[in-house]
Design a protein around this motif. Sequence first.
Motif, PDB file in Angstrom:
ATOM      1  N   SER A  17      25.664  -7.314  10.849  1.00 50.29           N
ATOM      2  CA  SER A  17      25.071  -8.133  10.956  1.00 50.29           C
ATOM      3  C   SER A  17      23.620  -8.539  10.907  1.00 50.29           C
ATOM      4  CB  SER A  17      25.770  -9.450  12.371  1.00 50.29           C
ATOM      5  OG  SER A  17      27.094  -9.663  12.023  1.00 50.29           O
ATOM      6  N   THR A  18      22.890  -8.378  11.779  1.00 47.76           N
ATOM      7  CA  THR A  18      21.727  -8.405  11.967  1.00 47.76           C
ATOM      8  C   THR A  18      21.156  -7.239  11.464  1.00 47.76           C
ATOM      9  OG1 THR A  18      21.318  -7.621  14.340  1.00 47.76           O
ATOM     10  CG2 THR A  18      22.073 -10.472  13.651  1.00 47.76           C
ATOM     11  N   GLN A  19      19.401  -7.530  11.171  1.00 50.44           N
ATOM     12  CA  GLN A  19      18.037  -6.403  10.451  1.00 50.44           C
ATOM     13  C   GLN A  19      17.728  -6.548  12.106  1.00 50.44           C
ATOM     14  OE1 GLN A  19      17.617  -6.584   7.121  1.00 50.44           O
ATOM     15  NE2 GLN A  19      18.158  -4.021   6.883  1.00 50.44           N
ATOM     16  N   HIS A  20      16.973  -5.843  12.724  1.00 48.72           N
ATOM     17  CA  HIS A  20      15.712  -6.422  13.771  1.00 48.72           C
ATOM     18  C   HIS A  20      14.563  -5.385  13.525  1.00 48.72           C
ATOM     19  CE1 HIS A  20      18.278  -7.833  16.905  1.00 48.72           C
ATOM     20  NE2 HIS A  20      19.097  -7.386  16.577  1.00 48.72           N
ATOM     21  N   TRP A  21      13.400  -6.564  13.421  1.00 53.12           N
ATOM     22  CA  TRP A  21      12.004  -5.549  12.772  1.00 53.12           C
ATOM     23  C   TRP A  21      10.814  -5.841  13.326  1.00 53.12           C
ATOM     24  CZ3 TRP A  21      11.400  -4.161   7.235  1.00 53.12           C
ATOM     25  CH2 TRP A  21      13.170  -4.769   7.215  1.00 53.12           C
ATOM     26  N   GLN A  22      10.145  -5.342  13.578  1.00 56.15           N
ATOM     27  CA  GLN A  22       8.744  -4.639  14.131  1.00 56.15           C
ATOM     28  C   GLN A  22       7.339  -5.029  13.390  1.00 56.15           C
ATOM     29  OE1 GLN A  22       7.882  -5.655  17.875  1.00 56.15           O
ATOM     30  NE2 GLN A  22       9.932  -5.623  18.439  1.00 56.15           N
ATOM     31  N   VAL A  23       6.634  -5.781  13.553  1.00 53.66           N
ATOM     32  CA  VAL A  23       5.640  -6.317  12.970  1.00 53.66           C
ATOM     33  C   VAL A  23       4.434  -6.167  13.235  1.00 53.66           C
ATOM     34  CG1 VAL A  23       4.511  -7.486  10.139  1.00 53.66           C
ATOM     35  CG2 VAL A  23       7.331  -7.613  11.618  1.00 53.66           C
ATOM     36  N   GLU A  24       3.005  -5.529  13.093  1.00 54.33           N
ATOM     37  CA  GLU A  24       1.441  -5.488  13.665  1.00 54.33           C
ATOM     38  C   GLU A  24       0.855  -5.940  12.401  1.00 54.33           C
ATOM     39  OE1 GLU A  24       1.287  -1.590  14.787  1.00 54.33           O
ATOM     40  OE2 GLU A  24       2.067  -2.147  16.895  1.00 54.33           O
ATOM     41  N   LEU A  25      -0.232  -6.749  12.838  1.00 53.88           N
ATOM     42  CA  LEU A  25      -1.844  -7.003  11.316  1.00 53.88           C
ATOM     43  C   LEU A  25      -2.488  -6.454  12.409  1.00 53.88           C
ATOM     44  CD1 LEU A  25      -2.200 -10.129  10.275  1.00 53.88           C
ATOM     45  CD2 LEU A  25      -3.820  -9.581  11.297  1.00 53.88           C
ATOM     46  N   SER A  26      -3.370  -6.024  12.169  1.00 51.73           N
ATOM     47  CA  SER A  26      -4.405  -4.939  12.803  1.00 51.73           C
ATOM     48  C   SER A  26      -5.503  -5.303  11.310  1.00 51.73           C
ATOM     49  CB  SER A  26      -4.291  -3.386  12.246  1.00 51.73           C
ATOM     50  OG  SER A  26      -4.062  -2.893  11.011  1.00 51.73           O
ATOM     51  N   GLN A  27      -6.911  -5.103  12.024  1.00 52.51           N
ATOM     52  CA  GLN A  27      -8.079  -5.365  11.543  1.00 52.51           C
ATOM     53  C   GLN A  27      -8.807  -4.113  11.927  1.00 52.51           C
ATOM     54  OE1 GLN A  27      -9.014  -9.285  11.342  1.00 52.51           O
ATOM     55  NE2 GLN A  27      -8.920  -9.358   9.122  1.00 52.51           N
ATOM     56  N   VAL A  84       1.305  -1.123   0.162  1.00 51.42           N
ATOM     57  CA  VAL A  84       0.477   0.089  -0.045  1.00 51.42           C
ATOM     58  C   VAL A  84       1.143   1.081  -0.123  1.00 51.42           C
ATOM     59  CG1 VAL A  84      -1.885   0.872   1.381  1.00 51.42           C
ATOM     60  CG2 VAL A  84      -2.086  -1.321   0.943  1.00 51.42           C
ATOM     61  N   GLU A  85       1.491   1.300   0.977  1.00 56.93           N
ATOM     62  CA  GLU A  85       2.603   2.543   1.437  1.00 56.93           C
ATOM     63  C   GLU A  85       4.378   1.477   1.197  1.00 56.93           C
ATOM     64  OE1 GLU A  85       1.631   4.660   5.198  1.00 56.93           O
ATOM     65  OE2 GLU A  85      -0.138   4.532   3.752  1.00 56.93           O
ATOM     66  N   PRO A  86       5.010   2.424   1.921  1.00 52.15           N
ATOM     67  CA  PRO A  86       6.449   1.651   2.585  1.00 52.15           C
ATOM     68  C   PRO A  86       6.416   1.103   4.039  1.00 52.15           C
ATOM     69  CG  PRO A  86       7.050   3.921   0.777  1.00 52.15           C
ATOM     70  CD  PRO A  86       5.558   3.680   1.047  1.00 52.15           C
ATOM     71  N   GLY A  87       6.178  -0.012   3.567  1.00 50.20           N
ATOM     72  CA  GLY A  87       6.448  -0.419   5.402  1.00 50.20           C
ATOM     73  C   GLY A  87       5.048  -1.232   5.899  1.00 50.20           C
ATOM     74  N   LEU A  88       3.934  -0.465   4.356  1.00 55.49           N
ATOM     75  CA  LEU A  88       2.485  -0.832   5.204  1.00 55.49           C
ATOM     76  C   LEU A  88       1.873  -2.273   3.740  1.00 55.49           C
ATOM     77  CD1 LEU A  88       0.392  -0.870   6.432  1.00 55.49           C
ATOM     78  CD2 LEU A  88      -0.491   1.001   5.163  1.00 55.49           C
ATOM     79  N   TYR A  89       1.434  -3.236   4.197  1.00 53.66           N
ATOM     80  CA  TYR A  89       1.130  -4.055   2.869  1.00 53.66           C
ATOM     81  C   TYR A  89      -0.780  -4.468   3.277  1.00 53.66           C
ATOM     82  CZ  TYR A  89       5.846  -4.680   2.190  1.00 53.66           C
ATOM     83  OH  TYR A  89       7.408  -4.672   1.991  1.00 53.66           O
ATOM     84  N   GLU A 116     -12.101 -13.371   9.423  1.00 49.97           N
ATOM     85  CA  GLU A 116     -11.726 -14.075   8.002  1.00 49.97           C
ATOM     86  C   GLU A 116     -12.325 -11.819   7.283  1.00 49.97           C
ATOM     87  OE1 GLU A 116     -14.904 -16.436   4.491  1.00 49.97           O
ATOM     88  OE2 GLU A 116     -16.041 -15.578   6.760  1.00 49.97           O
ATOM     89  N   GLY A 117     -11.478 -12.348   6.653  1.00 49.50           N
ATOM     90  CA  GLY A 117     -11.688 -10.439   5.034  1.00 49.50           C
ATOM     91  C   GLY A 117      -9.820 -10.172   5.400  1.00 49.50           C
ATOM     92  N   PRO A 118     -10.839  -9.561   4.569  1.00 54.30           N
ATOM     93  CA  PRO A 118      -8.675  -7.753   4.661  1.00 54.30           C
ATOM     94  C   PRO A 118      -8.184  -8.228   5.551  1.00 54.30           C
ATOM     95  CG  PRO A 118     -10.863  -6.727   4.270  1.00 54.30           C
ATOM     96  CD  PRO A 118     -11.714  -8.335   4.300  1.00 54.30           C
ATOM     97  N   PHE A 119      -6.986  -8.016   5.712  1.00 55.56           N
ATOM     98  CA  PHE A 119      -6.335  -7.072   7.016  1.00 55.56           C
ATOM     99  C   PHE A 119      -5.229  -6.637   6.638  1.00 55.56           C
ATOM    100  CE2 PHE A 119      -4.805 -11.558   6.272  1.00 55.56           C
ATOM    101  CZ  PHE A 119      -3.676 -11.403   5.835  1.00 55.56           C
ATOM    102  N   ASP A 120      -4.470  -5.399   7.676  1.00 53.02           N
ATOM    103  CA  ASP A 120      -3.236  -4.298   7.291  1.00 53.02           C
ATOM    104  C   ASP A 120      -1.858  -5.080   8.201  1.00 53.02           C
ATOM    105  OD1 ASP A 120      -4.043  -2.822   5.314  1.00 53.02           O
ATOM    106  OD2 ASP A 120      -5.077  -2.078   6.928  1.00 53.02           O
ATOM    107  N   ILE A 121      -0.773  -5.039   7.725  1.00 54.62           N
ATOM    108  CA  ILE A 121       0.389  -6.042   7.661  1.00 54.62           C
ATOM    109  C   ILE A 121       1.135  -4.462   8.248  1.00 54.62           C
ATOM    110  CG2 ILE A 121       2.297  -6.627   8.122  1.00 54.62           C
ATOM    111  CD1 ILE A 121       0.993  -9.539   7.314  1.00 54.62           C
ATOM    112  N   GLU A 122       1.473  -3.950   9.068  1.00 48.57           N
ATOM    113  CA  GLU A 122       2.621  -2.577   9.342  1.00 48.57           C
ATOM    114  C   GLU A 122       4.121  -2.756   9.440  1.00 48.57           C
ATOM    115  OE1 GLU A 122       3.357   2.176  11.025  1.00 48.57           O
ATOM    116  OE2 GLU A 122       1.767   0.862  11.867  1.00 48.57           O
ATOM    117  N   VAL A 123       4.777  -2.779   8.850  1.00 41.78           N
ATOM    118  CA  VAL A 123       6.487  -3.825   9.458  1.00 41.78           C
ATOM    119  C   VAL A 123       7.391  -2.170   9.791  1.00 41.78           C
ATOM    120  CG1 VAL A 123       8.414  -5.043   8.271  1.00 41.78           C
ATOM    121  CG2 VAL A 123       6.340  -5.338   7.532  1.00 41.78           C
ATOM    122  N   ARG A 124       7.931  -2.720  10.322  1.00 39.20           N
ATOM    123  CA  ARG A 124       9.056  -1.210  10.996  1.00 39.20           C
ATOM    124  C   ARG A 124      10.836  -1.736  10.870  1.00 39.20           C
ATOM    125  NH1 ARG A 124       9.914   1.415  15.481  1.00 39.20           N
ATOM    126  NH2 ARG A 124       8.626   0.165  16.973  1.00 39.20           N
TER     127      ARG A 124
END
Length: 275
Positions: free
Chosen positions: A90-100, A20-25, A75-83
Amino acid sequence: MSETITAPHPLDHAVRLEAVEPGLYRGATTPEYWNMAGPFGGATAAVMLKAVLDHPERRGRPVAQTVNFCGAVAEGPFDIEVRLVRDGRSTQHWQVELSQGGKIATTSSAVTGAERETWSHAPGAPPEVPPAERTPVLDTTGRGGWRARYEFRYVRGEPTPGGGSAEAPASAVSQTWIRDEPRRPLDYVALAAIADSVVVKILQVRGDVPPVATVSLSTYFLADEAALARQGSRPVLGVSDARVFRHGFNDQSAELWSDEGQLLAVSNQVVWFKG
């Protein structure tokens, strides 16, 4: 059981995301991975990981993922935000949230890391079990949703109603050959889902199915891309156990081994149960 890979595979359908936009699916639940009151937790873990893998800033392969199931995914659509919360050498650390509907249903943290050639040592070994081709396939006729999306071949610990009881609990150990149905080459998304495919232990131990739900699932990915490619669509060996059932919660651990004896991933989860 199917001998061919369909396109798109049901798992690829379940984890399909639109940027949908950078970091938002945006994604949507699918009936192929439905469980009793929402999506199969493994499918939710897989789509949360897929969102990280799709992020344009992601480097390296998955190393770890923890998924916290805060509430039922409807049941149905959802949004996922990734930060991306920390980007290191050596590593990358991510936070992810799924919302409806503006409410958080699932949260996740993930770590990705670059592949490096280092000293290696693998003292662990899988149990000695018959190969998958000599182990009968569990009959899943009439079982809908996510249970029909896997081929299970139980060596030990097939959950059977009445196999154990509250007064005389059965063993929690299980050894199962598992693969996607229809067949699909193994990758990290599929591995994240398979890590949750071991049936809840209270069914195996107590022989009944009270209201039950995974609260938190952590998976550690120990295989590189080459190991997954070698495994292809052949079954992996899931070795699982539980140590305690107390105050409405129990632990559940799993090891996922290639059929060549390489440890691909380990997982631990906490499960809530009623009664």
